[in-house]
Write a protein that holds these residues in place. Sequence first.
Motif, short mmCIF file in Angstrom:
data_model
loop_
_atom_site.label_atom_id
_atom_site.label_comp_id
_atom_site.label_asym_id
_atom_site.label_seq_id
_atom_site.Cartn_x
_atom_site.Cartn_y
_atom_site.Cartn_z
N GLY A 135 0.89 -1.20 -0.19
CA GLY A 135 -0.02 -0.01 -0.16
C GLY A 135 1.37 1.08 0.20
O GLY A 135 0.29 2.38 -0.25
N THR A 136 2.10 0.69 0.89
CA THR A 136 2.77 2.69 0.40
C THR A 136 3.77 2.75 -0.76
O THR A 136 4.62 3.71 -0.86
CB THR A 136 3.85 2.52 1.82
N LYS A 137 3.42 2.07 -1.83
CA LYS A 137 4.04 1.84 -2.79
C LYS A 137 3.86 2.89 -4.12
O LYS A 137 3.51 2.51 -5.02
CB LYS A 137 4.26 0.78 -3.17
N TYR A 138 3.12 3.82 -3.97
CA TYR A 138 3.08 4.88 -4.63
C TYR A 138 3.82 5.60 -5.89
O TYR A 138 4.02 6.13 -5.08
CB TYR A 138 1.82 5.79 -4.00
N ALA A 139 2.90 5.46 -6.46
CA ALA A 139 3.85 6.48 -7.97
C ALA A 139 2.35 7.57 -8.33
O ALA A 139 2.16 6.54 -9.51
CB ALA A 139 4.57 5.28 -9.04
N GLU A 140 2.70 8.42 -9.22
CA GLU A 140 2.18 9.29 -9.44
C GLU A 140 1.86 9.70 -10.72
O GLU A 140 0.44 9.09 -11.34
CB GLU A 140 1.86 11.28 -8.92
N ALA A 141 2.77 9.05 -11.55
CA ALA A 141 2.75 8.82 -12.57
C ALA A 141 2.07 7.65 -13.55
O ALA A 141 2.37 7.48 -14.44
CB ALA A 141 4.34 8.55 -13.18
N ASP A 142 1.92 6.40 -12.33
CA ASP A 142 0.55 5.56 -12.78
C ASP A 142 -0.35 5.74 -12.77
O ASP A 142 -1.50 4.87 -12.71
CB ASP A 142 1.17 3.95 -11.88
N ASP A 143 -1.11 7.18 -11.71
CA ASP A 143 -2.26 7.20 -12.09
C ASP A 143 -3.21 7.21 -13.00
O ASP A 143 -2.56 7.79 -14.50
CB ASP A 143 -2.18 8.28 -11.40
N ALA A 144 -4.58 6.92 -13.22
CA ALA A 144 -5.20 6.23 -14.28
C ALA A 144 -6.55 7.47 -13.83
O ALA A 144 -6.57 8.00 -15.46
CB ALA A 144 -6.00 4.87 -14.52
#
Length: 171
Positions: free
Chosen positions: A121-130
């Motif tokens: 859950g803490t592995k967020y990357a804004e570049a992958d936002d849909a």
Amino acid sequence: MMKRNTLLALTLFMGFFTLTATAQEKKKASPPANVKETINSGATITIDYSQPSVKGRKIGEEIAPYGKVWRTGANDATTFEVSKDVKVEGKALPAGKYSVYTIPGEKEWTIIFNKTWKQWGTKYAEADDALRVTVKPEKSPVLTEQMTFKIEKSGKVTLLWGDKSVSFRVK
């Protein structure tokens, strides 16, 4: 001598195993949950998540801090799956599986659907936002200790937690 060393090693292993099991019992993870509904448009929505508890903490400060990306749950990333192309708050979201993150705020929450769903859950990357949508939180009439998602036939999806109720529409 060999027998004694083997016995000692076995005793140490069993002691370590017992300590580890006891520590894990005390450190109970947030329980898993899921909700699934086929909405009026015919799309099926499935949300898999873990339910963190409020435990007397204040949302927006001690947990899910305002203005920061939050994993919207606990443990593995919360997943949101739709069986058909849908519109979330009027914006297109293709059929598929996404992780869900939010940016909580006092007056508005940003709901984020991220293309990378199979992750911690803490592995967020804004570049992958849909998709990102913004909604207004409401004060819930009842306190909800464990974070809970609800899906109505109408397509209204609601996150309930503490005294917060955060909803978005799927059509």
